[in-house]
Design a protein around this motif. Structure first.
Motif, mmCIF file in Angstrom:
data_model
loop_
_atom_site.group_PDB
_atom_site.id
_atom_site.type_symbol
_atom_site.label_atom_id
_atom_site.label_comp_id
_atom_site.label_asym_id
_atom_site.label_seq_id
_atom_site.Cartn_x
_atom_site.Cartn_y
_atom_site.Cartn_z
ATOM 1 N N ILE A 120 4.904 -112.953 -92.177
ATOM 2 C CA ILE A 120 4.569 -114.402 -92.152
ATOM 3 C C ILE A 120 5.181 -114.874 -93.387
ATOM 4 O O ILE A 120 4.964 -114.670 -94.485
ATOM 5 C CB ILE A 120 3.174 -114.905 -91.849
ATOM 6 N N ALA A 153 2.887 -120.836 -86.034
ATOM 7 C CA ALA A 153 1.582 -119.974 -85.900
ATOM 8 C C ALA A 153 1.344 -119.836 -84.297
ATOM 9 O O ALA A 153 1.430 -121.227 -83.624
ATOM 10 C CB ALA A 153 0.540 -120.491 -86.547
ATOM 11 N N VAL A 179 4.504 -120.216 -90.888
ATOM 12 C CA VAL A 179 3.242 -119.875 -90.980
ATOM 13 C C VAL A 179 2.442 -119.655 -92.392
ATOM 14 O O VAL A 179 2.939 -118.896 -93.095
ATOM 15 C CB VAL A 179 2.985 -118.490 -90.196
ATOM 16 N N VAL A 182 -4.755 -119.107 -90.448
ATOM 17 C CA VAL A 182 -3.316 -119.368 -90.594
ATOM 18 C C VAL A 182 -3.066 -120.818 -90.173
ATOM 19 O O VAL A 182 -3.744 -121.216 -89.266
ATOM 20 C CB VAL A 182 -2.003 -118.355 -89.968
ATOM 21 N N SER A 183 -1.929 -121.640 -90.481
ATOM 22 C CA SER A 183 -1.393 -122.918 -89.935
ATOM 23 C C SER A 183 -0.101 -122.919 -89.862
ATOM 24 O O SER A 183 0.646 -122.077 -90.533
ATOM 25 C CB SER A 183 -2.165 -123.968 -90.692
ATOM 26 N N GLU A 211 -4.634 -119.719 -84.465
ATOM 27 C CA GLU A 211 -5.081 -119.970 -85.654
ATOM 28 C C GLU A 211 -5.731 -118.822 -86.431
ATOM 29 O O GLU A 211 -5.956 -118.939 -87.787
ATOM 30 C CB GLU A 211 -6.264 -121.097 -85.414
#
Length: 475
Positions: free
Chosen positions: A65, A168, A146, A163-164, A171
Motif C-alpha cells: 500500500i 482503501a 491508501v 487505513v484511509s 478501513e
C-alpha cells in the motif's frame, strides 16, 4: 533491443528460475476478513524490491500500500530536486541479481550500450520511470492512495491496520507481518528547529522535503538553512525556476568533503555490517553522523554557477522573526531579509514520532536500552533509534511487548544503526532486501512449525508402487 523484447527476456529469465511457484504459507482464517501474510507499507523502491523478494520465496499472499497516487511513490517525483542520483550508476539494487531487471538493462533497451556509456550518473526522472516499469513488468500487487493510520496489534499473530484514502477497499486490513518500507522519513520526522516553528507562520518557511511551488518565489530571495546535499539540490532547483537569489547558510566553517558511503561501498562494510558487534556498529554510526553527506561535485558546481547563489560558511542563525513582508534572519554579523526560508536540517528518528506506531512504540526497544556508549561517544540522536534484529524486526523492551511487536519490521531510515545503510541508501538494498525477506520467511515458517512438522511426520503419499520380490530374468 526494445522494451518489449526486454519484457520478454525478464519473463524468460524468471521462468528459468521457476518464479511464481505455489505459495507454501498456510492461510490464516479470521472472522473479520482476509488475512495477508505480509503487508508492505510503502510502494517506493524498497517496498517493490521486498515484494519481489517475497514472491521469489513463494510467499504470494502479500499486498503493498502507498499513500501517493500511482507513479508518484517515493521521493523522486515529489520532493527530490537533484538532477541525478548520487549513487554510482554501476551499482545494482532492486533487481536482486536478475540481469534483465537491472537499470542498465532497462536503459540499454532504449538507448543501447553506447547510451549507457554516455551517462555519468542516473537521471532522477529516469530512475522513477525505471521503477514504474519494474512494478509493471513484475505485476506487483500495489494499491495506491491508501494511507496507514495506525497498527493495532492483537497479540494473537494478526495485526489490524487502520487505513484511509481513496484507494482503501475497507478501513481495516489484516496481516500476519507488516513491513514499514516508508523511506528516509519513515522512522521519525523531518526536523525543523524550534527557532523557526516558534517564531514564524508556516507560509514563510518549508522543509526541503515538502512539495514547493517555486513559481510563488520568482524574482524573490530565499535563504536555506543547512549545508548538506539537499540544500544545494534545492538551491540549484530554485534558481532554475526563477528565484532571484538563494543564500545557503552553513554552521561549519568548512564544507563537508567526505562521504563515508563511498568507502563503505568498496570495503564490504555495507554487506557485512550486521556481523559487527553493537559497540562497533555504534562507533561506525557516530563517525557516519559526523560527516554530513556533502553535495556531489556536479551539484555544487551547478549551484555556484548561478549569479544569484550565495554561500555563507561559519554562519549559524541566531534568531528569525517575521518582518517587512518576509523574514529577518539574524547572524553574528548582520541581520538579513528574505522572502522565504527553506529548512534543510535533516530528520529525527524515534518510533515515538510515528503516529502509526503509537499503540506499540512504548514497547519498542531503543539503542539506549541495549547499549551503553563510552563517555564522550554517546549520541542522543543514535540512542533514539529502534534496536532491530539483523532481519529488521522490532525488538521489545519487555516480555509483555514481544507478542505485540512480533511480525513488525522496519525497512526504513530507522534501521540505520542496527542494520547499516542497507535500508536507507540505494547501494545497500541488494544486501538488505534478501535479509529482510529471509527473516520474514523464517518467521512465517516458525510460527507454523508445529503443524508443518506434524504434516511432515504424517506424510505417507506413495511414489514407488512396485512389488517385491521382482522376478529377475536370468541371462
Amino acid at each position: 533491443m526494445s522494451l518489449e523484447l526486454l519484457n520478454e527476456r525478464v519473463k524468460r529469465d524468471l521462468a528459468y528460475l521457476a518464479y511464481g511457484g505455489a505459495n507454501w504459507v498456510r492461510p490464516v482464517r479470521h472472522t473479520e476478513g482476509h488475512v495477508y501474510d505480509v503487508i508492505i507499507v510503502g510502494g517506493g523502491q524498497s517496498g517493490l524490491g521486498i515484494a519481489f523478494g517475497l514472491l521469489r520465496e513463494r510467499i504470494a499472499n502479500i499486498l503493498i500500500i502507498d499513500e501517493n497516487s500511482e507513479g508518484e511513490e517515493g521521493p523522486w517525483e515529489t520532493y527530490a530536486r537533484m538532477r541525478t542520483l548520487r549513487t554510482p550508476k554501476h551499482l545494482t539494487s532492486v533487481d536482486l541479481g536478475i540481469p534483465s531487471l537491472t537499470f542498465r538493462a532497462w536503459w540499454e533497451a532504449q538507448a543501447g550500450p553506447e547510451g549507457w556509456d554516455a551517462i555519468v550518473k542516473i537521471p532522477r526522472g529516469d530512475w522513477m520511470e525505471y521503477l514504474r516499469w519494474y512494478r509493471k513488468v513484475l505485476d506487483l500487487p500495489l494499491i495506491n492512495e491508501v494511507r496507514l493510520e495506525r497498527i493495532e496489534p492483537s497479540g494473537a499473530g494478526v495485526h489490524h491496520l487502520q487505513v484511509s484514502g481513496k484507494g482503501a477497499l475497507s478501513e481495516t486490513l489484516l496481516a500476519r507481518k507488516v513491513v514499514l518500507a516508508t523511506g528516509i522519513q519513515g522512522g521519525g520526522e523531518w526536523h525543523v528547529p524550534d527557532m523557526i516553528t516558534n517564531n514564524l507562520p508556516e507560509r514563510l518557511y518549508a522543509h526541503t522535503s515538502s512539495r514547493i511551488d517555486f513559481e510563488n518565489w520568482r524574482g524573490k530571495r530565499i535563504a536555506i538553512l543547512g549545508g548538506g546535499a539537499s540544500a544545494f539540490d534545492n538551491a540549484s532547483y530554485a534558481l532554475s525556476e526563477g528565484v532571484a537569489e538563494v543564500h545557503v547558510f552553513v554552521r561549519r566553517k568548512e564544507m563537508p568533503r567526505i562521504n563515508p558511503i563511498r568507502q563503505m561501498e568498496a570495503s564490504g562494510m555495507i554487506e557485512r555490517y550486521a556481523a559487527l558487534s553493537d559497540a562497533e556498529k555504534y562507533a561506525a554510526m557516530v563517525h557516519f553522523f559526523q560527516h554530513n553527506q556533502p553535495p556531489t561535485n556536479d551539484t555544487f558546481e551547478r549551484a555556484v554557477a548561478w549569479p544569484g547563489f550565495r554561500l555563507h560558511l561559519g554562519t549559524p542563525w541566531l534568531s528569525v522573526k517575521e518582518g517587512d513582508g518576509g523574514v529577518r534572519v539574524k547572524t553574528a554579523d548582520e541581520e538579513l531579509h528574505y522572502d522565504f526560508l527553506l529548512i534543510s536540517t535533516g530528520l529525527l528518528t524515534d518510533p515515538a514520532l510515528r503516529p502509526e506506531l503509537r499503540q506499540v512504540e512504548a514497547h519498542i526497544a531503543r539503542w539506549s536500552d541495549r547499549h551503553r556508549a563510552p563517555a564522550g561517544m554517546n549520541n542522543p540522536l543514535l540512542d533514539a533509534h529502534p534496536y532491530l534484529t539483523p532481519g529488521f524486526a522490532f525488538t521489545s523492551r519487555t516480555d509483555e511487548g514481544a507478542a505485540l511487536l512480533h511480525g513488525l519490521f522496519a525497512f526504513n531510515y530507522s534501521a540505520l544503526i542496527s542494520c547499516g545503510i542497507s535500508a536507507s541508501a540505494l547501494s545497500g538494498m541488494k544486501y538488505g532486501i534478501p535479509r529482510i525477506v529471509t527473516a520474514i520467511a523464517d518467521q512465517l515458517f516458525l510460527d507454523d512449525r508445529e503443524q508443518i512438522m506434524a504434516d511432515y511426520l504424517s506424510y505417507d503419499e506413495k511414489e514407488f508402487i512396485g512389488e517385491w520380490p521382482i522376478a529377475v530374468k536370468k541371462a
